[in-house]
Motif scaffolding. Sequence first.
Motif, PDB file in Angstrom:
ATOM      1  N   ASP A 338       0.847  -1.129  -0.081  1.00  0.00           N
ATOM      2  CA  ASP A 338      -0.013  -0.028  -0.090  1.00  0.00           C
ATOM      3  C   ASP A 338       0.925   1.082   0.060  1.00  0.00           C
ATOM      4  O   ASP A 338       0.466   2.303  -0.476  1.00  0.00           O
ATOM      5  CB  ASP A 338      -0.830   0.077   1.451  1.00  0.00           C
ATOM      6  CG  ASP A 338      -1.957  -1.367   1.409  1.00  0.00           C
ATOM      7  OD1 ASP A 338      -2.293  -1.783   0.240  1.00  0.00           O
ATOM      8  OD2 ASP A 338      -2.631  -1.298   2.288  1.00  0.00           O
ATOM      9  N   ALA A 363      -6.480  -8.016  -5.739  1.00  0.00           N
ATOM     10  CA  ALA A 363      -7.699  -6.944  -5.308  1.00  0.00           C
ATOM     11  C   ALA A 363      -7.407  -6.300  -4.167  1.00  0.00           C
ATOM     12  O   ALA A 363      -7.570  -6.363  -3.075  1.00  0.00           O
ATOM     13  CB  ALA A 363      -9.002  -8.098  -5.054  1.00  0.00           C
ATOM     14  N   THR A 365      -7.258  -3.405  -1.754  1.00  0.00           N
ATOM     15  CA  THR A 365      -8.300  -2.660  -0.996  1.00  0.00           C
ATOM     16  C   THR A 365      -7.360  -1.895   0.094  1.00  0.00           C
ATOM     17  O   THR A 365      -6.261  -1.926   0.197  1.00  0.00           O
ATOM     18  CB  THR A 365      -9.173  -3.644  -0.328  1.00  0.00           C
ATOM     19  OG1 THR A 365      -8.632  -4.480   0.522  1.00  0.00           O
ATOM     20  CG2 THR A 365      -9.955  -4.530  -1.457  1.00  0.00           C
ATOM     21  N   GLU A 370      -8.026   3.116  -2.219  1.00  0.00           N
ATOM     22  CA  GLU A 370      -9.215   3.887  -2.560  1.00  0.00           C
ATOM     23  C   GLU A 370      -8.889   5.671  -2.881  1.00  0.00           C
ATOM     24  O   GLU A 370      -9.548   5.838  -3.625  1.00  0.00           O
ATOM     25  CB  GLU A 370     -10.672   3.651  -1.434  1.00  0.00           C
ATOM     26  CG  GLU A 370     -10.736   2.357  -1.174  1.00  0.00           C
ATOM     27  CD  GLU A 370     -11.126   1.439  -2.454  1.00  0.00           C
ATOM     28  OE1 GLU A 370     -11.651   2.111  -3.366  1.00  0.00           O
ATOM     29  OE2 GLU A 370     -10.645   0.458  -2.671  1.00  0.00           O
ATOM     30  N   ARG A 373      -7.611   5.615  -6.094  1.00  0.00           N
ATOM     31  CA  ARG A 373      -8.946   5.654  -7.194  1.00  0.00           C
ATOM     32  C   ARG A 373      -9.544   6.707  -7.238  1.00  0.00           C
ATOM     33  O   ARG A 373      -9.901   7.247  -8.439  1.00  0.00           O
ATOM     34  CB  ARG A 373      -9.853   4.566  -6.874  1.00  0.00           C
ATOM     35  CG  ARG A 373      -9.023   3.032  -7.247  1.00  0.00           C
ATOM     36  CD  ARG A 373     -10.102   2.052  -6.988  1.00  0.00           C
ATOM     37  NE  ARG A 373      -9.315   0.705  -7.736  1.00  0.00           N
ATOM     38  CZ  ARG A 373      -9.248  -0.396  -6.954  1.00  0.00           C
ATOM     39  NH1 ARG A 373      -9.314  -0.312  -5.636  1.00  0.00           N
ATOM     40  NH2 ARG A 373      -8.676  -1.564  -7.504  1.00  0.00           N
TER      41      ARG A 373
END
Lengths: 995, 97, 429
Positions: A338, A363, A365, A370, A373
């Motif tokens: 991350d 995937a 997360t 976020e 994104r």
Amino acid sequence: MSEPFRIATGGDVKAGAPLTFMFDGVSYAGRAGDTLASALLAHGVHLVGRSYKYHRPRGVLSAGAEEPNALVGVDGGAGRFTPNLRATQVELHDGLVATSQNRWPSLAFDLGAVNSLGARFFSAGFYYKTFMGPRAAGLRAWKNVFEPIVRQAAGLGAAPTAPDPDRYAQFYTHCDALIVGAGAAGLAAALAAGRAGADVILCDEQARFGGSLLQERTATIDDAPASAWLEAALAALAAMPNVRMVARTQAFGHHAQNLVGLCERVGDRDSAASEGVRERLWQVRARDVVLATGAIERPLVFPGNDRPGVMLAEAARAYLARWGVAVGRRVLVATTHDSAYRVALDLRAAGVGVAGVVDLRDAPTGELVEAARGAGIRVLAGRAIKSTSGRLRIREARIGPVASTEAAQEERIACDALLMCGGWTPSVHLHAQSRGKLVWAPAIGAFVPGQAAAHVRSAGACNGAFGLAAALREGDAAGAAVAGGSARAYATAHDPPQTGARDIAPARSAAAKDKAFLDFQNDVAVEDVELAVREGMRSIEHVKRYTTTGMATDQGKTSNLNALEVAARALGKAVPEVGLTTYRSPYTPVTFGALAGASRGDLFDPVRRTPIDPWAQAQGAAFEDVGLWKRAHYFPRAGESMAQAVARECRQTRASVGLFDASTLGKIEVVGPDAAAFLEKMYTNPFAGLAPGRCRYALMLNEAGFVIDDGVVARLAPDRFHVTTTTGGAARVLHHMEDYLQTEFPQMKVWLTSTSEQWAVIAVQGPRARDVITPLVEEIDLSREATPHMSVREGRVCGFAARVMRVSFTGELGFEINVPSEHGRAVWEAVWAEGASREAVAYGTEAMHVMRAEKGYVIVGQDTDGTVTPDDLGLGWAIGKNKRDFVGKRSLARPDIVAAGRKQFVGLLTEDPAFVAEEGAQIVDARGGAGGAALGHVTSAYFSPALGRSIALALVANGRNRIGETLHIPIMGRTIAARVVAPTFHDPQGALLDV
Amino acid sequence: MLLIHCPYCDAARPELEFRYGGEAHVARPADPATVSDEAWAQYLYFRANPRGLHAERWRHIHGCGRFFNALRDTVSDRFVAVYEAGAPRPDAAETKR
Amino acid sequence: MAHAAHRSGEGPSLKFSALSVFFQGLRGNRDWPAQWRSPAPKSAYDAIIVGAGGHGLATAYYMAKEHGMRNIAVLDKGWLGGGNTGRNTTIVRSNYLWEESARIYEHAMRLWQDLSHELNYNVMYSPRGVMMLAHNHHDVQVFKRHVHANRLAGIDNEWLTAEEAKAFCPLLNIGRDIRYPVIGAALQRRGGTARHDAVAWGYARGADRYGVDIIENCEVVGIRRDAGGAVAGVETTRGFIATRRIGVVAAGHTSVVMAMAGVRMPLESYPLQALVSEPVKPMLNCVVMSNTVHAYMSQSDKGELVIGAGTDAYTSYSQTGGLHITLQTLDAICELFPAVRRMRMLRNWGGIVDVTPDRSPIIGKTPTPGLFVNCGWGTGGFKATPGSGHVFAHTVATGEPHPIAAPFTLDRFRTGRLIDEAAAAAVAH
């Protein structure tokens, strides 16, 4: 000159007039506070070096000590060239001159890059398999052809050639807590320990304190921006008198009992502030050590991961925040963790184009993902970099599904920088050096500190606890614990949790041409490690040594775990089963000069000089080194050679009188009711019957029965002896005596005192010795009857309390005047003045050696070598016949010590009286020299002024039985005949002593 | 640089103040003349050289000048105990300093 | 089994050569076989060598090659070559003083000359010259004695003036202004360096080809003896292995292994440290040693300055030493070579050296039947590797000492016939 990639100031760089520096002959502008790397990146210069083996173009990878690529030579003027410096750590100063390395003729066009074409033949360990040439040629092919090529091709920077004029300092200190690393964890530890009153040293390798806080733009601590908290923390620490803060200081090694070596860079950037000191070595003895050394980002392993422009992600964030430098205009991020999203967000916020984030996880997360994104950054999940292109800088990356090998599935993304993050490796180096255990932490795919072996604790990222909150919590707890203080809580916010994934091994694309590098500097690629495993290298140490991975100047800080994972995969084992290579000191390279410090020239070793030395210097004496002493070797007159001077000194001594400074003799005062009994244990001789006022020549053996020292034992009183030792043996003999006295014969009432430096010793030797000193001596009758040979008297010389010993090392009438050192020179000069009318001469150690050899007196250490017994020397008479025991006696009865044929001390007279044999020359019993077995060797050889011919002393097998025989001395192609004689050449009856 | 506690000075001092003296409790035979060559060689040269706890002699040569003994773990170089010359070797289990 | 093609001298193993590197390279280096197997221990061997360092592997190699023993194993508690073999400063020379010493080191020197070809493994033996510096009259006497003794025995060694030393090694400082100026040097031109790991690997590969089992990660924890006191086998971390003949070649750990058979040794194990600098282009063309200032240095083919120190003062198995030893060593190096002060220490490490009272090795029988030992090489064992293995192979295989090894008995400490290189030479390395 503009800096096209400098998009902001602040952070480390100061506004104001730019500095000028040169790189590879091109002049650039930079800023105060820049590193060479940041300044070059501000100009868009990524290409800074060539790799070791394939000469591949390489760019700046990191922003810190882990940098493997950006190595430069920095030329600070005469004697101040330093190779292999990391541009990421070179602080910019005006006029800095740096050059790239390992390329010719230029960085952009390097002929050595042809090696890349043959890369397949330069696989791991290829040099063990070839370069041997035909067997018939022996070593010639390797020695004359291949090795010179290999040597010239290897090496990184140019070697310094001139003596380094700079100064280096050393500093020793203690503290309660040494805190290594001044990031969030280290600062919290220092605050906690400092508040509790501990004596704290906080050091950090960087010029500024703060660690990753320096590039933190979003998180808050106790509701303040991280930067504000940092400022306040530094101010609070600065206000604590019990906290010492040292920047630019690398803790490089942990040694037994918490001795930690630090190296402080003081002078290179600003010589005015450094008082001429370039670096300073600290040796810190810390009660406790807190390691807050952080973690190092791990590169991703993909074909072409070494192109300039491919960097560690967090480095880009640091360049942006600290130096206002954008590492590109369109950057692509690739990650398994991350933390790289934070980088993308910061870059985007600063207006830098972000082409996307390639995430190897299927995937991803979490808050940061976020946020990216949400900010419109494209996230390519389950994708990996398949290859890159671009000649001297990355131009494009090809992206494909992690498991795919098909080129058709790949997407091409143009970029001018590719930022990678393969997770984080805790910097456990110092913990491991302190013999602390390491444990595998599968969640982060790294080793973290386990059980500590010393008072060493780890906090924050180096402990595997990532994130600001964890760093503060662990740092605070460690600081409080070592200082006995209490912990507190820090509130952090806007510091999203960060996790990553390991064990993602993307498939290699069929279209990929480049190697996927593990160790950038040593050019070790995945296939090299795989080959090593295939060839039977099963231990990670073998893999390391066979491929050289992790052995470059960065010591594998970015590569070791990647290489370990590749090796584990090839071996089909889990990483912890394959093991780990040892973390060796130093953490980063340490300058030899700093380690040597001021120890040079006269400070290399203490110089010992006698009280009479200034007189000898004034007389123009030549000196020789004898142990730490400078001794007057001879006293040449104008135009005299050494041989002439020595001959004159000898002749004049034997004709009239000579003065010799014997102050360097070791002296030990042996006192107590058991003194005589103790000396009987220590020396071969008997002393019980030695009358007060008499002296005895004494031999000291080690317990193995071999002669280790000799001297004169003078009995001053029934319970008091003045014992002399050889110059070199003084300390050793006292230690030897103390050893036996304290541990074997503790019941003996004896006290030993070194008096070597209390007494100056003036030897007055020669037929007129008595005449010279009599006028100066009070309270002693020096007549032949009152003070016979081998006696000692206490009285006054020149009015000073003195011990006068009638002893001789020349064979002439002789006295040794012992006076307190502070009066040594005055007494010497008084004796010299008395001697003036009696043709006195001062002689040095060489004449002393010659005259004693003329008498056959042994010099321990020259005529003996630690394998010689008293009987070998013909000194069996010195052994007390009625003594049941002394040190060494039992060994003299061992089978090979009593065996026939041992080497014995004899004299030699060469057939050619002018030929002086060389000391060390071998002795054989037949003409022909080489090939003959040696019977012994020449221990001493001189031209004897007394005999007017050469003389020699020797150890010869069965020598005493060979007296009269002619033996031979092969020397440099000649063979010299010599007759064996008794080892006394001058006055064999000793008549001259008894006058 | 080891840090060594001198039992006489009762102070920890750097190794440079000390001189190592080899294995402790190697007693010189009371009457060497009566000892066999074999036993004499054992006294002179043969040593336990253990990997682990080692009883050894040190001399605080640049301090009080006295010999003392130490128990040290030769694997970690950690000192377990120091004691005066002539004293018996302490039981390792009960020595925690 | 997978390695069958590679097994023993008979098999079609892949010879190392420029051609094989070329053709294997063309094929993507996919077909290189394992250089040695990783066999499970058998239940019994004709002989077991304890310690897979250079000396142990060389012993096994020569036992197989010259004495036809194929059913033998080399055991190591770690990885082969992981002890002093992989930790030393790689100096090779034979200019020792006493005849006995010079003979065994010269025996090794002759084997070094041809070792790359013998093993078909480039051990990079580089006879670039070993120069020992004299700083005072005593050094001169001692080194000249070496020169004369060596030349008499047909071993090259020559005396150089300070100026000649400087001409041979331009980096050297022969100024009179240093604390102990260089006043001359003894030079052995055939001396030099070799690549330490390659020596272990070359012997391992060679021994493996003769069928020797090299068993790593197999620590000997006990030596079993029969009722008569003779050896019957070894207890290991991988089980009991029977054998009637054990050769202990365990360097710093020799005392520990021998204690398992109840044999006390005249050995002490000391830390010995070394370090390397960052690599640079060629600056030093030979090996330089100085005993007076306690340092020695060479430059590896990779470009690193390789520097050796003296031992620490105390016995230890820690494989680390004091920082002050490193500092003292670099003091001396910087004094002799003032141009290296800006070079930087890259790596620093320690080994464990087993030191005898006379600084000469012990090679031969022990009081326990079937138990042989080769130890005590102290700070200078690497240079002896081929010779040591060669003579010890003879000793273990025949039960009687090789003539060159004969003087290096354990019994010499009883009789007093020591071979005292330390006392004679005051040269520690």
